[in-house]
Design an enzyme around this catalytic site. Structure first.
Site, short mmCIF file in Angstrom:
data_model
loop_
_atom_site.label_atom_id
_atom_site.label_comp_id
_atom_site.label_asym_id
_atom_site.label_seq_id
_atom_site.Cartn_x
_atom_site.Cartn_y
_atom_site.Cartn_z
N CYS A 154 0.82 -1.20 0.00
CA CYS A 154 0.00 0.00 0.00
C CYS A 154 0.87 1.26 0.00
O CYS A 154 2.00 1.25 0.47
CB CYS A 154 -0.86 0.02 1.25
N ARG A 188 4.97 0.30 -6.21
CA ARG A 188 4.97 -0.52 -5.01
C ARG A 188 4.02 -1.72 -5.13
O ARG A 188 4.08 -2.64 -4.34
CB ARG A 188 4.54 0.32 -3.81
N TRP A 195 -2.97 -2.70 -1.45
CA TRP A 195 -2.52 -4.03 -1.86
C TRP A 195 -3.19 -4.97 -0.88
O TRP A 195 -2.86 -4.99 0.31
CB TRP A 195 -1.00 -4.09 -1.76
N ASN A 215 -1.66 1.76 5.99
CA ASN A 215 -0.73 0.76 5.47
C ASN A 215 -0.38 -0.16 6.62
O ASN A 215 -0.13 0.31 7.73
CB ASN A 215 0.58 1.40 5.00
N GLY A 216 -0.29 -1.44 6.35
CA GLY A 216 0.11 -2.38 7.40
C GLY A 216 -1.03 -3.30 7.78
O GLY A 216 -1.99 -3.47 7.01
N GLU A 223 18.84 -16.24 -8.88
CA GLU A 223 18.40 -14.89 -9.20
C GLU A 223 17.80 -14.83 -10.62
O GLU A 223 16.77 -14.20 -10.85
CB GLU A 223 19.58 -13.90 -9.05
N LYS A 256 13.97 -13.77 -11.41
CA LYS A 256 13.68 -12.66 -12.32
C LYS A 256 12.68 -13.10 -13.37
O LYS A 256 11.71 -12.43 -13.67
CB LYS A 256 14.99 -12.21 -12.97
N GLU A 289 9.06 -13.98 -11.89
CA GLU A 289 8.25 -12.89 -11.32
C GLU A 289 7.69 -11.96 -12.39
O GLU A 289 6.63 -11.38 -12.19
CB GLU A 289 8.99 -12.13 -10.23
N HIS A 308 19.89 -35.97 -8.23
CA HIS A 308 19.30 -36.48 -6.99
C HIS A 308 17.79 -36.30 -6.98
O HIS A 308 17.17 -36.33 -5.93
CB HIS A 308 19.95 -35.81 -5.77
N LYS A 317 6.55 -3.88 -4.59
CA LYS A 317 7.97 -3.52 -4.55
C LYS A 317 8.54 -3.68 -3.15
O LYS A 317 9.63 -4.16 -2.97
CB LYS A 317 8.13 -2.08 -5.05
O1 M6R Z 1 13.51 -4.22 -0.52
P1 M6R Z 1 14.13 -5.57 -0.30
O2 M6R Z 1 15.45 -5.70 -0.96
O3 M6R Z 1 14.20 -5.94 1.15
O4 M6R Z 1 13.15 -6.58 -1.00
C1 M6R Z 1 13.35 -7.96 -0.91
C2 M6R Z 1 12.50 -8.70 -1.90
O5 M6R Z 1 11.14 -8.46 -1.68
C3 M6R Z 1 12.84 -8.31 -3.35
O6 M6R Z 1 14.19 -8.50 -3.64
C4 M6R Z 1 12.00 -9.15 -4.34
O7 M6R Z 1 12.40 -10.49 -4.29
C5 M6R Z 1 12.13 -8.58 -5.75
N1 M6R Z 1 10.83 -8.43 -6.34
C6 M6R Z 1 12.90 -9.44 -6.67
O8 M6R Z 1 13.04 -8.88 -7.93
#
Ligand code: M6R
Length: 611
Positions: A2, A29, A76, A102-103, A484, A488, A491, A507, A606
């Site tokens: 949010c 976000r 959100w 928010n929260g 990673e 990427k 997501e 395995h 985000k």
């Molecule tokens: O703001 P942060 O680095 O703590 O966020 C951690 C993860 O939420 C963030 O890296 C997330 O995995 C990304 N969407 C990956 O691209």
């Protein structure tokens, strides 16, 4: 997650435009609905809509209502599906109080029961947030600040709440506990927001609101109160981020822009930590030989992409500083009762500095006596403020949900830390220290060169974008890059992808490999190259299509893969900084070909400020 924007200025208009503009800057976000409350005609006008801010704008444009003050929100969903009714702002029964939140209010069920049975209040949404509007309404006796203070005393959880009262249209009151909140100083106006980019266009001087503080904002004043209700003095924080840095600047997507900003981000992060003789300087971070000799173990704690940077960090610390290091997922670390004492150093890595799991892990570590050093991108964020030492990444604002430049700058920080620790402890030979440092110094140029290969990656993306199952394999430090690359891709393209250490394939996972499988094999490690080739043979024997990523030179000449992506030659230790970039580009182009919403992937936010 949010987002919140509050604005209070003069005259009778402006709030509608400024608040929606601020909300748009928080779109990155992640959100599913948006809304706004304006103080007008002695009351509060509330408009909200599920979906994009454009839907809200349509409603707002159709009305002539405007105001000098208002609060806005992007939601959100956590409690209740995305819908008009669940969107914020929420109001009390007669609509005289409006809030955005928010929260999560953890005890909302208990509060809802109390409000319903004892006060006959009926609820219009399924959210936890609505209880705050009703409670403020219940306690309101002409003083919004007092009503908000009484309300938060009854609430448990994490929150940033902004409230307005129809009877006091020249005030906005906000309160913070474990959810980001800032107040911005404008020209003849003031602001509230959950995040700096919302205000970049209007305010460069901000106050960072601390936990359990309440803030009263009028057109001319911002007063911060502590938990005891006493005014507190706070230094103004000057935001140096360029307003353009949070704009797309001609790129189709923030993600691609941020991928291309990596050479500059890496150079900046390096330069900030090198003195005129090219030696690492950790100004503001206390890591003397004596302190380092006391450290018996290091935990690197983070989530998502940041945890992958942590995996490379573990490798670098153990190799260069010879201190035992473990990388932990923050959400697991906090609940697994890790062995922590005052000889433990915890390194938290976070782009946003607001990830709740990372923040909670940090607090857990501190409460057990560990020292906490954080690697953070957002200056003044919660993780930064609560850590003993901060090593900032200088990536600039990262807007795309998919983290790219934060990752490579985090890698630079981890290498610098590891080299510094090894040198200071007297463990790392001088020539080795200089060799790795010089490799790091070459990274910005090598990356710039590598980015010129984008058309080649684009061609590979065209061949594979319809694939529904993609495996990433690697050995050594390539495993972190495989994880990673896989994250990427999944997501932003929604392709099912999976990363695994190549040696672990046999395995179990190899059972999944068939003619429909695509395998991205990371073969950047010279000393493990032959072994990785055997893994390529194994998956090819089962019909998989293989894309190999290797260094230019001998490794990259091998013909066993169907496609080869080359990265510039460099030492094995530092390949992750280069190897991840073609995978970022591959994910980007695959997602683009699949027509995905690259900067705002579904279900993602985000900055993840809930557990
Ligand atoms: O703001 P942060 O680095 O703590 O966020 C951690 C993860 O939420 C963030 O890296 C997330 O995995 C990304 N969407 C990956 O691209």
């Amino acid at each position: 997650m949010c987002g919140i924007v509050g604005y209070i200025g003069g005259g009778s208009s402006g709030a509608k435009r400024i608040i929606t503009d601020g909300l748009k800057r928080l779109e990155y976000r992640g959100y599913d609905s948006a809304g706004i409350a304006l103080a007008a005609d002695g009351g509060l006008i509330v408009e909200k809509s599920v979906g994009r801010i454009a839907n809200l704008e349509k409603i707002l444009n159709a009305s002539s209502a405007d105001s000098h003050a208002g609060i806005g929100h992007t939601r959100w969903a956590t409690h209740g599906e995305p819908s008009d009714a669940n969107a914020h702002p929420h109001t009390n029964a007669d609509g005289s109080i409006a809030i955005v939140h928010n929260g999560i209010i953890e005890n909302y069920i208990e509060l809802k029961k109390w409000l319903t049975t004892e006060h006959g209040i009926s609820f219009r949404s399924e959210t936890d947030s609505e209880v705050a509007a009703h409670m403020i309404g219940l306690f309101y006796e002409g003083d919004l600040l007092d009503a908000v203070n009484k309300t938060v005393k009854k609430m448990r959880g994490a929150y940033a709440i902004c409230a307005m009262a129809a009877a006091e249209p020249d005030k906005i009151v906000a309160v913070r506990k474990d959810a980001p909140l800032i107040a911005g100083i404008g020209e003849n106006c003031n602001f509230l927001a959950s995040d700096i980019p919302a205000l970049l266009k209007y305010a460069r001087m901000i106050y960072l609101i601390e936990n359990n503080e309440t803030v009263l904002v009028t057109r001319n004043d911002i007063t911060i109160f502590n938990e005891a209700g006493k005014p507190v003095k706070r230094d103004v924080f000057h935001v140096t981020w360029d307003a353009d840095a949070a704009e797309k600047g001609g790129y189709d997507h923030f993600m691609r822009k941020e991928i291309f900003e990596q050479p500059a981000g890496i150079a900046e992060t390096l330069n900030r930590r090198l003195d005129e003789n090219g030696e690492i300087k950790l100004d503001g971070i206390s890591l003397t030989k004596q302190e380092l000799d006391r450290i018996e173990r290091i935990y690197i704690v983070a989530c998502g992409t940041a945890s992958h940077a942590g995996l490379v960090g573990k490798f670098a610390i153990e190799k260069f500083a010879r201190i035992p290091a473990e990388t932990d997922i923050a959400s697991e670390f906090r609940y697994r009762e890790p062995y922590i004492d005052d000889k433990t150093l915890v390194i938290c890595i976070s782009q946003s500095g607001e990830t709740l799991d990372t923040l909670a892990a940090l607090r857990e570590a501190k409460s057990k006596g560990a020292r906490v050093l954080s690697v953070v991108n957002v200056v003044g964020s919660s993780v930064a403020r609560e850590s003993d030492d901060v090593f900032y990444t200088w990536a600039g604002p990262e807007i795309a949900v998919a983290s790219t430049k934060a990752f490579t700058t985090q890698l630079i920080c981890m290498y610098l830390l590891a080299l510094y620790m090894g040198r200071t402890r007297g463990i790392l030979p001088d020539n080795e220290y200089k060799r790795v440092l010089s490799e790091l110094g070459e990274m910005p140029d090598k990356l710039t060169k590598l980015l010129e290969d984008e058309p080649k990656i684009q061609n590979i993306a065209k061949k594979i974008y319809k694939n529904e199952r993609i495996f990433f394999i690697g050995r050594g430090v390539d495993v972190s890059v495989a994880l990673e690359g896989s994250l990427k891709l999944k997501e932003i393209s929604y392709i099912h992808s999976f990363a695994i250490a190549a040696g672990e394939l046999k395995h179990g996972t190899i059972a999944l490999i068939d003619r429909d499988s695509l395998v991205v094999a990371l073969a950047s490690q010279d000393r493990l190259f032959e072994k990785l080739l055997s893994n390529i043979e194994e998956v090819k024997a089962r019909g998989a299509y293989v894309i190999m990523l290797a260094k230019t030179g001998a490794g990259g000449m091998d013909k066993r893969a169907d496609d080869v992506i080359l990265i510039p030659a460099c030492a094995d230790d530092v390949t992750p900084i280069l190897a991840v970039v073609p995978l970022q580009l591959l994910a980007y182009h695959v997602a683009k070909l699949r027509g995905c919403d690259i900067d705002k992937p579904k279900n993602l936010a985000k900055s993840v400020t809930v557990e």
